[in-house]
Design an enzyme around this catalytic site. Structure first.
Site, PDB file in Angstrom:
ATOM      1  N   LYS A 140       0.835  -1.216   0.000  1.00 47.79           N
ATOM      2  CA  LYS A 140       0.000   0.000   0.000  1.00 47.79           C
ATOM      3  C   LYS A 140       0.861   1.254   0.000  1.00 47.79           C
ATOM      4  O   LYS A 140       1.975   1.265   0.521  1.00 47.79           O
ATOM      5  CB  LYS A 140      -0.965  -0.033   1.190  1.00 47.79           C
ATOM      6  CG  LYS A 140      -2.057  -1.070   0.949  1.00 47.79           C
ATOM      7  CD  LYS A 140      -3.304  -0.858   1.744  1.00 47.79           C
ATOM      8  CE  LYS A 140      -4.367  -1.841   1.261  1.00 47.79           C
ATOM      9  NZ  LYS A 140      -5.386  -2.134   2.250  1.00 47.79           N
TER      10      LYS A 140
ATOM     11  N   ARG B  74      -3.469 -10.218   4.617  1.00 44.51           N
ATOM     12  CA  ARG B  74      -3.815 -10.236   3.183  1.00 44.51           C
ATOM     13  C   ARG B  74      -2.626  -9.671   2.423  1.00 44.51           C
ATOM     14  O   ARG B  74      -2.307  -8.488   2.551  1.00 44.51           O
ATOM     15  CB  ARG B  74      -5.081  -9.393   2.972  1.00 44.51           C
ATOM     16  CG  ARG B  74      -5.580  -9.377   1.549  1.00 44.51           C
ATOM     17  CD  ARG B  74      -6.845  -8.532   1.424  1.00 44.51           C
ATOM     18  NE  ARG B  74      -7.351  -8.564   0.059  1.00 44.51           N
ATOM     19  CZ  ARG B  74      -6.919  -7.757  -0.906  1.00 44.51           C
ATOM     20  NH1 ARG B  74      -5.992  -6.864  -0.659  1.00 44.51           N
ATOM     21  NH2 ARG B  74      -7.415  -7.861  -2.132  1.00 44.51           N
TER      22      ARG B  74
END
Ligand code: 9MG
Length: 273
Positions: free
Chosen positions: A221, A255
């Site tokens: 991210k 994840r």
């Protein structure tokens, strides 16, 4: 702590790895549908060989600013991949969607978990999950992927996220979905500034007493690049650090894109636990 998804009972006594499988044309070089489905299946099989405990199949990107895709397009992307994997892998298959019709058809095709960035708030989503045996991940998001990073604001990010997850947990239980089928996710990067994300990660353990296991998605991210100053799009070192820190703060499911490297990094965590 156990997590029940369909016929799969995951004993979350160690952190589990959810491998990300994006079935979007821009995930693969030529953009062709046949090739996308084919490559997604090959990629998913590799993730299982690398140590994935769950596969998360998604047909619509939730990156900030990305436009939604139609129901028909999303179904055309994900359903053939789920059908191909359902009999081929021993691990649960999760469908990453907020659309009730995609959830329903994905479960019919063999998915046993729903990963919903809207926490089953779309009309009909609660019913689809309640009428199945699927597990579900409820994620916090402020706004929508199109607008969420414009000006995220909270009075107190930790208590706002906690309040939201607690309210959704109760809504699901009132709908007949047992707590053993639910995992919670603070939604890193979904309507959060750098400071909001850091506060949530630093205090993640404070979300751990809501009664359901925590899932964390920080892999690759942009928040990691902002902190680490890493302009490589893979962001592997920062992603591994984030995975290990999340596990140390109580996350039970991670994840991630880089399953093999994460599994190796988590061995160091496991050695001291
Ligand atoms: C689909 N998706 C993208 N990022 C995610 C995250 O952090 N958590 C969950 N549950 N899903 C995500």
């Amino acid at each position: 702590m156990n997590f029940q998804c369909g016929k799969h009972l995951l004993g979350l006594d160690r952190p589990h790895i959810m491998g990300i499988v994006n079935v979007t044309p821009d995930s693969f070089s030529d953009g062709g549908r046949y090739t996308s489905v084919d490559l997604a299946v090959v990629h998913a099989l590799q993730l299982v060989a690398d140590g994935a405990d769950i596969l998360d199949i998604g047909g619509e990107s939730t990156r900030p600013g990305v436009e939604p895709v139609s129901l028909a397009e999303e179904l055309a992307r994900v359903i053939p991949v789920i059908q191909a994997l359902a009999l081929a892998v021993p691990v649960p298959i999760s469908i990453d969607t907020y659309k009730p019709e995609v959830m329903r058809l994905a479960i019919e095709a063999g998915a046993s978990m729903v990963n919903d960035v809207q926490a089953l708030r779309m009309p009909g989503a609660l019913d689809v999950v309640a009428n199945s045996a699927a597990g579900v991940c409820l994620m916090h998001m402020q706004g929508t992927p199109q607008t969420m990073q414009l000006a995220p604001h909270y009075d107190d990010v930790l208590s706002d996220v906690r309040g939201f997850l607690s309210e959704r947990l109760l809504a699901l239980q009132a709908h007949g979905i047992a707590i053993e089928r639910i995992v919670l996710d603070p939604g890193f990067g979904f309507g959060k500034s750098r400071a909001h994300n850091i506060t949530l990660l630093k205090n993640l353990q404070q979300l751990g007493d809501l009664g359901a296991p925590l899932l964390v998605g920080l892999s690759r991210k942009s928040i990691l690049a902002a902190i680490a100053g890493d302009d490589d799009s893979q962001r592997l070192p920062a992603s591994l650090a984030a995975a290990v820190i999340s596990a140390m703060k109580g996350a039970k499911i991670l994840r991630v894109h880089d399953v093999k490297a994460t599994a190796e990094a988590l061995k160091i965590y496991s050695a001291i636990h």
